[in-house]
Scaffold this motif. Structure first.
Motif, PDB file in Angstrom:
ATOM      1  N   UNK A   1       1.700  -0.841  -5.024  1.00 51.76           N
ATOM      2  CA  UNK A   1       1.661   0.527  -5.563  1.00 51.76           C
ATOM      3  C   UNK A   1       0.287   1.151  -5.304  1.00 51.76           C
ATOM      4  N   UNK A   2      -0.772   0.377  -5.483  1.00 54.29           N
ATOM      5  CA  UNK A   2      -2.125   0.882  -5.236  1.00 54.29           C
ATOM      6  C   UNK A   2      -2.327   1.195  -3.753  1.00 54.29           C
ATOM      7  N   UNK A   3      -1.872   0.297  -2.875  1.00 51.01           N
ATOM      8  CA  UNK A   3      -1.994   0.542  -1.442  1.00 51.01           C
ATOM      9  C   UNK A   3      -1.218   1.796  -1.043  1.00 51.01           C
ATOM     10  N   UNK A   4      -0.030   1.957  -1.597  1.00 54.28           N
ATOM     11  CA  UNK A   4       0.779   3.135  -1.286  1.00 54.28           C
ATOM     12  C   UNK A   4       0.059   4.414  -1.709  1.00 54.28           C
ATOM     13  N   UNK A   5      -0.586   4.393  -2.870  1.00 55.90           N
ATOM     14  CA  UNK A   5      -1.350   5.569  -3.327  1.00 55.90           C
ATOM     15  C   UNK A   5      -2.525   5.849  -2.386  1.00 55.90           C
ATOM     16  N   UNK A   6      -3.205   4.789  -1.955  1.00 53.14           N
ATOM     17  CA  UNK A   6      -4.352   4.948  -1.067  1.00 53.14           C
ATOM     18  C   UNK A   6      -3.933   5.484   0.299  1.00 53.14           C
ATOM     19  N   UNK A   7      -2.785   5.055   0.784  1.00 51.95           N
ATOM     20  CA  UNK A   7      -2.319   5.455   2.107  1.00 51.95           C
ATOM     21  C   UNK A   7      -1.635   6.821   2.105  1.00 51.95           C
ATOM     22  N   UNK A   8      -1.252   7.302   0.949  1.00 45.85           N
ATOM     23  CA  UNK A   8      -0.479   8.543   0.877  1.00 45.85           C
ATOM     24  C   UNK A   8      -1.169   9.740   1.552  1.00 45.85           C
ATOM     25  N   UNK A   9      -2.459  10.007   1.310  1.00 39.64           N
ATOM     26  CA  UNK A   9      -3.086  11.157   1.982  1.00 39.64           C
ATOM     27  C   UNK A   9      -3.028  11.053   3.508  1.00 39.64           C
ATOM     28  N   UNK A  10      -3.247   9.872   4.033  1.00 38.98           N
ATOM     29  CA  UNK A  10      -3.182   9.657   5.481  1.00 38.98           C
ATOM     30  C   UNK A  10      -1.770   9.929   5.982  1.00 38.98           C
ATOM     31  N   UNK A  11      -0.776   9.439   5.274  1.00 38.26           N
ATOM     32  CA  UNK A  11       0.614   9.657   5.666  1.00 38.26           C
ATOM     33  C   UNK A  11       1.000  11.127   5.541  1.00 38.26           C
ATOM     34  N   UNK A  12       0.503  11.788   4.492  1.00 36.33           N
ATOM     35  CA  UNK A  12       0.781  13.218   4.332  1.00 36.33           C
ATOM     36  C   UNK A  12       0.214  14.014   5.500  1.00 36.33           C
ATOM     37  N   UNK A  13      -0.999  13.655   5.955  1.00 34.36           N
ATOM     38  CA  UNK A  13      -1.588  14.337   7.117  1.00 34.36           C
ATOM     39  C   UNK A  13      -0.733  14.122   8.357  1.00 34.36           C
ATOM     40  N   UNK A  14      -0.271  12.894   8.542  1.00 36.49           N
ATOM     41  CA  UNK A  14       0.563  12.574   9.715  1.00 36.49           C
ATOM     42  C   UNK A  14       1.883  13.345   9.658  1.00 36.49           C
TER      43      UNK A  14
END
Length: 152
Positions: free
Chosen positions: A91-104
């Motif tokens: 869950x923490x990794x998913x939160x951390x990766x979310x901005x990067x994925x949103x940009x993509x």
């Protein structure tokens, strides 16, 4: 399928690869990149703890959504090498990766929406094209060839 001998609840690289659903070469590569750890037998054969299968699941899920091995390695740096990510860790990794994925996602939406404009246009003008050069952003870098999409 032949079952191999498992010692001390550890898997051979072949069994580990079978369970993880990836090639043994991928396992070796992930280990070389510091994403996985193994122990060695007296005969220098790799053995993987079953808990390491969770790391493979996280690696595969992250790669599936477009994250690089370097990004995954950076995320794994916050855990001990032998740590199997928990539900809370994921869950923490998913939160951390979310901005990067949103940009993509935004980049892909821009390409998708721009493609509709290009049907029949054929301009591919580096000054006007909404796909290759939105708002003539490449001009800021000076004259000459530029990257079509920014590196992440």
């Amino acid at each position: 399928m032949q079952t191999r001998v498992v010692l001390n609840d550890e898997l051979t690289i072949g069994d580990f690869a079978d369970r993880a659903g990836v090639a043994t070469s991928a396992i070796r590569h992930y280990e070389q990149q510091g994403l996985l750890t193994s122990t060695r037998t007296t005969g220098n054969q790799r053995r993987f703890a079953r808990s390491v299968l969770r790391r493979i699941a996280v690696i595969q899920a992250a790669q599936h959504v477009g994250l690089s091995l370097a990004e995954i390695k950076d995320a794994f740096a916050q855990f001990p090498a032998e740590h199997a990510p928990t539900k809370r860790d994921w869950a923490r990794l998913a939160r951390e990766w979310r901005p990067r994925l949103d940009r993509r996602i935004a980049e892909l939406e821009q390409v998708r929406n721009g493609l509709a404009m290009c049907v029949g246009c054929g301009c591919l003008s580096m000054r006007q094209c909404a796909i290759y050069n939105p708002d003539d952003a490449l001009a800021e870098g000076g004259s000459g060839a530029r990257r079509i999409f920014p590196q992440h």
